[in-house]
Design an enzyme around this catalytic site. Sequence first.
Site, PDB file in Angstrom:
ATOM      1  N   ASP A 241    -121.780 -12.638  28.764  1.00 53.26           N
ATOM      2  CA  ASP A 241    -122.691 -11.785  27.990  1.00 53.26           C
ATOM      3  C   ASP A 241    -123.731 -11.210  28.945  1.00 53.26           C
ATOM      4  OD1 ASP A 241    -124.333 -10.656  26.067  1.00 53.26           O
ATOM      5  OD2 ASP A 241    -125.254 -12.570  25.492  1.00 53.26           O
TER       6      ASP A 241
ATOM      7  N   ASN B 298    -126.156  -8.690  27.707  1.00 51.15           N
ATOM      8  CA  ASN B 298    -127.332  -8.125  27.027  1.00 51.15           C
ATOM      9  C   ASN B 298    -127.938  -9.100  26.023  1.00 51.15           C
ATOM     10  OD1 ASN B 298    -125.283  -8.011  25.212  1.00 51.15           O
ATOM     11  ND2 ASN B 298    -125.778  -5.973  24.426  1.00 51.15           N
TER      12      ASN B 298
ATOM     13  N   ASP C 145    -126.982 -10.950  23.490  1.00 48.99           N
ATOM     14  CA  ASP C 145    -126.745 -11.028  22.047  1.00 48.99           C
ATOM     15  C   ASP C 145    -125.760 -12.163  21.736  1.00 48.99           C
ATOM     16  OD1 ASP C 145    -124.415  -9.974  23.009  1.00 48.99           O
ATOM     17  OD2 ASP C 145    -124.394  -8.201  21.721  1.00 48.99           O
TER      18      ASP C 145
ATOM     19  N   ASP D  98    -119.189  -9.195  26.871  1.00 48.74           N
ATOM     20  CA  ASP D  98    -119.042  -7.741  26.823  1.00 48.74           C
ATOM     21  C   ASP D  98    -118.335  -7.201  28.068  1.00 48.74           C
ATOM     22  OD1 ASP D  98    -121.329  -7.872  28.668  1.00 48.74           O
ATOM     23  OD2 ASP D  98    -122.510  -8.225  26.849  1.00 48.74           O
TER      24      ASP D  98
ATOM     25  N   ASP E 119     -99.043  -7.207  20.191  1.00 48.95           N
ATOM     26  CA  ASP E 119     -99.389  -8.323  19.323  1.00 48.95           C
ATOM     27  C   ASP E 119     -98.437  -8.402  18.126  1.00 48.95           C
ATOM     28  OD1 ASP E 119    -101.335 -10.363  18.349  1.00 48.95           O
ATOM     29  OD2 ASP E 119    -101.540  -8.928  16.706  1.00 48.95           O
TER      30      ASP E 119
ATOM     31  N   GLU F 134     -95.663 -10.295  22.401  1.00 46.51           N
ATOM     32  CA  GLU F 134     -95.926 -11.620  21.879  1.00 46.51           C
ATOM     33  C   GLU F 134     -94.871 -11.938  20.830  1.00 46.51           C
ATOM     34  OE1 GLU F 134     -98.827 -14.269  19.100  1.00 46.51           O
ATOM     35  OE2 GLU F 134     -98.459 -12.172  18.714  1.00 46.51           O
TER      36      GLU F 134
HETATM   37  C1  GLC Z   1    -101.328 -12.814  17.226  1.00 48.35           C
HETATM   38  C2  GLC Z   1    -102.627 -13.136  17.927  1.00 48.35           C
HETATM   39  C3  GLC Z   1    -103.511 -13.905  16.980  1.00 48.35           C
HETATM   40  C4  GLC Z   1    -103.781 -13.043  15.784  1.00 48.35           C
HETATM   41  C5  GLC Z   1    -102.483 -12.566  15.148  1.00 48.35           C
HETATM   42  C6  GLC Z   1    -102.728 -11.467  14.174  1.00 48.35           C
HETATM   43  O1  GLC Z   1    -100.610 -13.936  16.931  1.00 48.35           O
HETATM   44  O2  GLC Z   1    -102.378 -13.813  19.115  1.00 48.35           O
HETATM   45  O3  GLC Z   1    -104.706 -14.312  17.585  1.00 48.35           O
HETATM   46  O4  GLC Z   1    -104.515 -13.760  14.847  1.00 48.35           O
HETATM   47  O5  GLC Z   1    -101.580 -12.059  16.088  1.00 48.35           O
HETATM   48  O6  GLC Z   1    -103.085 -10.294  14.834  1.00 48.35           O
HETATM   49 CA    CA Z   2    -123.266  -8.980  24.834  1.00 46.48          CA
END
Ligand code: GLC
Ligand code: CA
Length: 557
Positions: A19, A21, A23, A27, A198, A254
Amino acid sequence: MKWYDNAIIYQIYPKSFQDTNDDGIGDLQGIIKRLDYIKNLGVNTIWLNPIFVSPQIDNGYDVSNYFAIDPSIGTTDDFEQLIKEAHERDLHVILDLPINHTSDQHPWFKDALSNPNSIFKDYYIWQKGVNGHEPNNWGSFFGGSVWTKVSPESNNYYFHLFDKKMPDLNWKNVEVQRSMADIAKFWVDKGVDGFRLDAFIHMAKANLKQMSLKSGKYPTDDTFYAKLPEVKQYLSGFVSEVKEQNPDTFLFGEASSADSHQAAEYTRPEEDECDVIVSSNNYGEVYDDDSKVKGFFQPRKFSLDHFKETFVDWESVLANISYPALTWGNHDVSRFVDRLNLPTDDPKLQKSLAMMMFLQRGIPIIYYGEEIGQHGLKYQSVDDFDDQRAVELIDNLRAQKFDDDDILALLNEEDEMTARGPFQWDDSEFGGFSNVQPWNWAKQLPASAKAEVSDDNSMLSFYQKLLRLKSTSLFSQGDYCLLATNKDILAYERTINDSYGIVVINYSDKPIDYVLPTNKNLKVALANQKVDVTGQVVHLEPWGCCALVKEEEEING
Ligand code: GLC
Ligand code: CA
């Protein structure tokens, strides 16, 4: 050969890395600040978990605008600076692209819901309820039904495999296919070197009226929504467009439930598909069958036998097709040092595990913090776990008269949120991650990158040497052959042209003498202890590991 045949990937969970900034949220400027650290580790690629605009219901996997950076993480200018500075250091940048679903706050979904004539209706998946119930009994991966009513008085439902605020896209619709390709091409034009696709194996769904055969209220069943034949068609359409924009774009998919044969199916080099598949089936872990807890949170343990079987299988099935992903975990599981029930207090063992995994044939993916031996967060109360799956588990175990301390211990060992804690840069109050309390925070076991950097025996130094070895052609490109050994030893050979290497691991708390399969003169390229090589015998201490190469080899680990 493509650049990514030698990729060594560092996975960054942007919200938890650095981080800048105050918060409490990591980032892009934080990543920029740490690029030299990353470069010095010896990786050549960074993969960022999603950074697009998002309501953060699922930490960025719920995207409401794919063309901009979430304001909590940075701006488009920050991103352009990150790409530029990463490239100046020869680091490639890979973005995580959720392609199976959007946020319910995405303008497509909002328009589809509110506008009867919306051109985006067909971007999503809808069904009418049956006798006042959901259209079928399919369960969501995040708990509950895959169906949610569009409004309490309506009989119309939309489909979501994950959270109800993450409606699935309808990939049958060519407009969806085109829109996703456009998004990817936009980022390719900004200099992005690749994408993690993903949950891509879920892009196609079976006939939605079909009821699950399993009993139970909302069973999950891959048969109906994972790895269906149309996935390949959607994937290749997408990949061909992206590769046309830039043929060097690296695509890793994935496919958490894929076995080696399915991974081969999705990575055939002659077809436009993924370059690499990441599956959660190759950690060498087995479920503890004696546990009363089943399913997602079932405790696991490491099994060397299983690790051997897994990699013989993946390496042989994928030989001449693609590289296996070599990884101990990611943001979706607890950290392996907590998860696998290992005596990891001995740092020698963690180094052995790193060598065992990463010197195989394949693409290493290191989850941030592993290189300094970072453990997961230790939450103090079961109430700190608030996602639907954890809450369901807590209710269920309480009903079975488990006490809260045991449930807490289980969740601290298994829940993915523990793995998403702030990186431990130093030993100050918030680990040098931030000056304020981090967004995801609980007790942490001590670890400190700062201390590791200046110690030649540290985990970090070992990782640096290991990754230098990994980047040689022998350990990245060489053939792989697992050797038959007794149950406490793992040994594999790597060969390319005239080069030869062998990795030997003593996976036990006793010293072991191992007789090498060759009488070549070998020298130690890297070890986690003092190793003796006398003639053909290697003497390894408890949990000892070594990588040996030919005497004349110009390799410096
Ligand atoms: C994949 C990601 C996981 C996410 C899911 C839905 O499995 O690795 O973190 O919750 O997809 O996008
Ligand atoms: Ca930040």
